[in-house]
Design an enzyme around this catalytic site. Structure first.
Site, PDB file in Angstrom:
ATOM      1  N   ASP A   1     -32.732  30.110  17.271  1.00 46.30           N
ATOM      2  CA  ASP A   1     -33.149  31.273  16.828  1.00 46.30           C
ATOM      3  C   ASP A   1     -34.104  32.065  17.195  1.00 46.30           C
ATOM      4  O   ASP A   1     -34.914  31.423  18.268  1.00 46.30           O
ATOM      5  CB  ASP A   1     -33.436  32.269  15.476  1.00 46.30           C
ATOM      6  CG  ASP A   1     -34.545  30.459  14.796  1.00 46.30           C
ATOM      7  OD1 ASP A   1     -34.475  29.680  15.528  1.00 46.30           O
ATOM      8  OD2 ASP A   1     -34.209  30.401  13.191  1.00 46.30           O
TER       9      ASP A   1
ATOM     10  N   ASP B   1     -37.117  28.985   1.241  1.00 39.21           N
ATOM     11  CA  ASP B   1     -36.094  29.782   0.491  1.00 39.21           C
ATOM     12  C   ASP B   1     -34.438  28.986   0.775  1.00 39.21           C
ATOM     13  O   ASP B   1     -33.539  29.545   0.439  1.00 39.21           O
ATOM     14  CB  ASP B   1     -35.735  31.565   1.000  1.00 39.21           C
ATOM     15  CG  ASP B   1     -35.656  31.431   2.292  1.00 39.21           C
ATOM     16  OD1 ASP B   1     -35.400  30.744   3.500  1.00 39.21           O
ATOM     17  OD2 ASP B   1     -35.341  32.856   2.695  1.00 39.21           O
TER      18      ASP B   1
ATOM     19  N   HIS C   1     -33.313  28.339   4.130  1.00 41.02           N
ATOM     20  CA  HIS C   1     -32.867  28.579   5.049  1.00 41.02           C
ATOM     21  C   HIS C   1     -32.361  27.611   5.939  1.00 41.02           C
ATOM     22  O   HIS C   1     -33.600  26.732   6.532  1.00 41.02           O
ATOM     23  CB  HIS C   1     -32.940  30.342   5.859  1.00 41.02           C
ATOM     24  CG  HIS C   1     -33.801  30.116   5.857  1.00 41.02           C
ATOM     25  ND1 HIS C   1     -35.481  30.795   6.188  1.00 41.02           N
ATOM     26  CD2 HIS C   1     -35.121  29.146   7.162  1.00 41.02           C
ATOM     27  CE1 HIS C   1     -36.390  30.754   6.678  1.00 41.02           C
ATOM     28  NE2 HIS C   1     -36.498  29.808   7.719  1.00 41.02           N
TER      29      HIS C   1
ATOM     30  N   GLU D   1     -30.518  33.401   5.943  1.00 39.68           N
ATOM     31  CA  GLU D   1     -31.115  33.849   4.494  1.00 39.68           C
ATOM     32  C   GLU D   1     -30.145  33.499   3.627  1.00 39.68           C
ATOM     33  O   GLU D   1     -28.922  33.617   3.455  1.00 39.68           O
ATOM     34  CB  GLU D   1     -31.740  34.881   4.938  1.00 39.68           C
ATOM     35  CG  GLU D   1     -33.170  35.441   5.811  1.00 39.68           C
ATOM     36  CD  GLU D   1     -33.524  34.414   5.804  1.00 39.68           C
ATOM     37  OE1 GLU D   1     -34.017  33.305   5.127  1.00 39.68           O
ATOM     38  OE2 GLU D   1     -35.031  34.523   5.850  1.00 39.68           O
TER      39      GLU D   1
HETATM   40  C1  F6R Z   1     -37.401  27.539  13.385  1.00 40.56           C
HETATM   41  C2  F6R Z   1     -35.415  27.838  12.226  1.00 40.56           C
HETATM   42  C3  F6R Z   1     -36.420  27.586  10.910  1.00 40.56           C
HETATM   43  C4  F6R Z   1     -36.888  26.776  10.850  1.00 40.56           C
HETATM   44  C5  F6R Z   1     -37.864  27.242   9.086  1.00 40.56           C
HETATM   45  C6  F6R Z   1     -39.008  25.881   8.874  1.00 40.56           C
HETATM   46  O1  F6R Z   1     -36.452  27.764  13.895  1.00 40.56           O
HETATM   47  O2  F6R Z   1     -34.882  28.240  12.621  1.00 40.56           O
HETATM   48  O3  F6R Z   1     -34.757  27.621   9.768  1.00 40.56           O
HETATM   49  O4  F6R Z   1     -36.660  25.156  10.386  1.00 40.56           O
HETATM   50  O5  F6R Z   1     -38.078  28.246   8.612  1.00 40.56           O
HETATM   51  O6  F6R Z   1     -40.147  26.164   9.329  1.00 40.56           O
HETATM   52  P1  F6R Z   1     -41.751  25.252   9.212  1.00 40.56           P
HETATM   53  O7  F6R Z   1     -41.024  23.663  10.083  1.00 40.56           O
HETATM   54  O8  F6R Z   1     -42.293  25.857   9.825  1.00 40.56           O
HETATM   55  O9  F6R Z   1     -41.413  24.696   7.643  1.00 40.56           O
END
Ligand code: F6R
Length: 264
Positions: free
Chosen positions: A67, A138, A140, A145
Site C-alpha cells: 500500500d 482495527d 486491517h 479497513e
Molecule cells: C503497512 C500496512 C499496515 C500495517 C499495520 C500495522 O504497509 O499495510 O497494514 O502492517 O497498520 O502497522 P504497525 O506495524 O506500524 O503496527
C-alpha cells in the site's frame, strides 16, 4: 495456520527473516510482498544483516508493496516508498526496477486503471511467493479497513479514524495524515502462495486473538487469513496474550522440530 510464539520483538524479527531467507535461497528470483509500519522494521534490519554478513543475494528478487498513502509523492518522508528505500532497499542489493510500491501521486481519474495495472504486474511477475503482513489496531491487513470486501482487489480506499490516529505518530499533526490510500485488496493478498503474518506488543493482543481465533468477518480483515492454506503467524509473548490455544500452538511448534515438517 502455523502460530509461532517467541519471546520478544527481536526473536519475531529473526524468525521472520529466516523464512524470507529460505525462500530467497530456494528461488533467487522470488516475488516478495512487503509491508511497512513498525512491525517489519526488525525483519528488514535482519535481512540487511544477512545480506551484508552472509551474502544473502537479492539481485534477482522482485518486490511489491501492499500500500501507499494517496496524495504523497515517493519523495515524501512519510511515503511508504521512502520508508522502503530507507529501511530495506538501500541496505541490500535489490535492483530499483525490481521494487514496486503503489504510486500515491497518480491522478484521481487514472487511479482505477493504475490499480488494475498494479494487479496485472503482480500476475506478470508470476504472483507473490511470500507476503509479509502486519495487523492494524482495527484488524486491517494492508489498508483493508473494517468492512472491506474479503474479495477486494487493489484500489483507492478511505482510512479509518483508528488508523489515522494510530499512524499520526509518524506525522507532526494528526491533520497531516492522509485520509486515503492505494491498497492491495484482501483478495489480492489471499492469492499469495505463502503468508508471513507478524504481530508484536500488548496493544495487538486482543485484535490478534479475534483475527486468528474469532469468526471470519470483513469487520476484521485479518481474519480472512484463516482461509489461506499456508500462513505462518509469528507473535511475541505480549501479542499472543489473549489467544485461547497457546498451549496447542506451542505443542505444534515443538513437534515441528521432531517431524521436520511445517505443520500448517
Ligand atoms: C503497512 C500496512 C499496515 C500495517 C499495520 C500495522 O504497509 O499495510 O497494514 O502492517 O497498520 O502497522 P504497525 O506495524 O506500524 O503496527
Amino acid at each position: 495456520m502455523r502460530v509461532l510464539i517467541v519471546k520478544n520483538y527481536s526473536e519475531v524479527s529473526i524468525e521472520a527473516a529466516k523464512i524470507v531467507r529460505d525462500i530467497v535461497k530456494k528461488k533467487p528470483n522470488c516475488v516478495l510482498g512487503l509491508a511497512t509500519g513498525s512491525t517489519p522494521l526488525g525483519l528488514y534490519k535482519e535481512l540487511i544483516r544477512m545480506h551484508k554478513e552472509k551474502g544473502l543475494d537479492f539481485s534477482q528478487v522482485r518486490t511489491f508493496n501492499l500500500d501507499e498513502y494517496y496524495g504523497l509523492s515517493s519523495s515524501h518522508p512519510q511515503s511508504y516508498r521512502f520508508f522502503m528505500e530507507e529501511n530495506l532497499f538501500k541496505g541490500i542489493n535489490i535492483k530499483p526496477e525490481n521494487t514496486r510500491v503503489p504510486d500515491g501521486s497518480v491522478k484521481i481519474e487514472e487511479v482505477e486503471q493504475y490499480c488494475k495495472e498494479y494487479e496485472e504486474l503482480i500476475k506478470q511477475a508470476g504472483g507473490i511467493d511470500l507476503q509479509v503482513l502486519g495487523i492494524g489496531g482495527d484488524g486491517h491487513i494492508a489498508f483493508n479497513e473494517p468492512g472491506s470486501s474479503l474479495g477486494s482487489r487493489t484500489r483507492l480506499v478511505a482510512l479509518d479514524e483508528k488508523t489515522i490516529e494510530d499512524n499520526s505518530r509518524f506525522f507532526d499533526r494528526v491533520e497531516d495524515v492522509p485520509r486515503f490510500a492505494l491498497s492491495m485488496g484482501v483478495g489480492t493478498i489471499l492469492e499469495a502462495r505463502e503468508i508471513l503474518f507478524l504481530a508484536t506488543g500488548e496493544k495487538k493482543a486482543e485484535i490478534v486473538a479475534k483475527a486468528l481465533e474469532g469468526p471470519i468477518t470483513s469487520m476484521i480483515t485479518a481474519s480472512a487469513l484463516q482461509l489461506h492454506p499456508r500462513v505462518t503467524a509469528i507473535l511475541d509473548e505480549e501479542a499472543s496474550d489473549a489467544l485461547r490455544r497457546v498451549a496447542f500452538y506451542r505443542f505444534a511448534a515443538d513437534s515441528e522440530k521432531h517431524v521436520g515438517i511445517k505443520l500448517f
